[in-house]
Design a protein around this motif. Structure first.
Motif, PDB file in Angstrom:
ATOM      1  N   GLY A 193       0.824  -1.213   0.000  1.00  0.00           N
ATOM      2  CA  GLY A 193       0.000   0.000   0.000  1.00  0.00           C
ATOM      3  C   GLY A 193       0.851   1.254   0.000  1.00  0.00           C
ATOM      4  O   GLY A 193       0.577   2.212  -0.740  1.00  0.00           O
ATOM      5  N   VAL A 250       1.130   4.132  -2.933  1.00  0.00           N
ATOM      6  CA  VAL A 250       0.923   5.555  -2.651  1.00  0.00           C
ATOM      7  C   VAL A 250       2.112   6.380  -3.142  1.00  0.00           C
ATOM      8  O   VAL A 250       1.948   7.440  -3.765  1.00  0.00           O
ATOM      9  CB  VAL A 250       0.697   5.785  -1.140  1.00  0.00           C
ATOM     10  N   CYS A 281       2.099   9.216  -6.029  1.00  0.00           N
ATOM     11  CA  CYS A 281       2.591  10.583  -5.798  1.00  0.00           C
ATOM     12  C   CYS A 281       3.623  10.976  -6.848  1.00  0.00           C
ATOM     13  O   CYS A 281       3.608  12.104  -7.363  1.00  0.00           O
ATOM     14  CB  CYS A 281       3.198  10.699  -4.401  1.00  0.00           C
TER      15      CYS A 281
END
Length: 279
Positions: free
Chosen positions: A15, A19, A23
């Protein structure tokens, strides 16, 4: 139990990785979109984005209101941004006195306001090549060339050095195209744009290249510059002094500049991304 912990830890790490990748993707997508915008419009996609706005104290604000004419030309929203940047600039730099000079809030505000004015169209306004601002009471002896100077910028020491007497004189008459603070900060901004890769530095640097090409390609433009005597002779010392003098004129007598040399005026406006204060 151990197996479950390992599986859960793996999911958490996966996870986090997703992320981070998202980004990075968003960042580079934004950079790509902005560069397309810059190529088309010659300005950043945005200049001002702050989580909160810092404020000047009452004494500092009065200095701006009574002694800095550029500030008065701004809208209410722009004034808040300007104040935030002045506070931030003061906090970012070391102000150092020499020869008995006492650092005052007035000095910090007016010197910082000069830097913020010139970079108000930039997103990054800190001028990273400056870490300290050294203030002498008047002209000082410089070991750079064994002569007395009113001001200088030393990129190796990351120091902007000013005679306070001559800095004040630059604002005493606001339409003579002589302003020590503007001149020396322009040198710092120019050199900083060569070193940095932020969007505003790129625009500044590329616009200066376009200006140089314009001066060399436009028939008779250089000759008309020298004959007009609008820019003082010191402008023709080298490219750095030329730009510093030209921006002094741009800030102090914009209407005359626009009338005399509209193409050059347009390039300086593009270089600084000035779309406020009547410029």
């Amino acid at each position: 139990m151990l197996y479950i912990l390992i599986v859960n830890a793996s999911k958490i790490l996966l996870g986090i990785l997703l992320v981070v990748l998202a980004c990075i993707l968003i960042y580079y997508t934004f950079r790509l979109i902005e560069m397309g915008y810059v190529l088309k419009y010659k300005k950043p996609l945005y200049n001002h984005f702050y989580l909160y706005l810092r404020k000047l104290n009452d004494k500092q604000k009065r200095v701006l209101q009574h002694q800095f004419s550029f500030y008065k030309k701004l809208s209410i929203k722009e004034k808040k941004y300007f104040e935030h940047r002045v506070v931030s600039f003061i906090q970012d730099k070391d102000f150092i006195s020499r020869e008995g000079a006492i650092i005052t809030e007035e000095q910090q505000v007016l010197i910082s306001a000069t830097a913020v004015m010139l970079t108000f169209g930039f997103r990054d306004f800190y001028i990273g090549l400056i870490s300290k601002i050294v203030i002498y009471p008047e002209a000082f002896y410089s070991q750079t060339n064994d002569a007395y100077h009113k001001g200088e910028f030393n990129p190796k020491l990351k120091a902007l050095v000013l005679s306070w007497k001559d800095f004040q004189e630059g604002y005493r008459i606001n339409n003579d195209n002589l302003n020590l603070g503007i001149h020396e900060f322009t040198h710092a901004i120019h050199l900083n744009s060569i070193k940095e890769r932020d969007v505003s530095s790129i625009i500044f640097k590329d616009s200066f290249k376009e200006l140089s090409i314009l001066l060399n390609s436009k028939d008779g433009l250089k000759e008309r510059l020298t004959k007009s005597e609008y820019f003082r002779g010191y402008a023709y010392t080298n490219q750095f002094e030329f730009l510093a003098v030209v921006i002094e004129n741009f800030i102090e007598t914009p209407q005359d500049f626009r009338s005399e040399f509209p193409l050059i005026y347009s390039k300086i406006k593009q270089m600084l991304n000035f779309s406020f204060g009547g410029y």
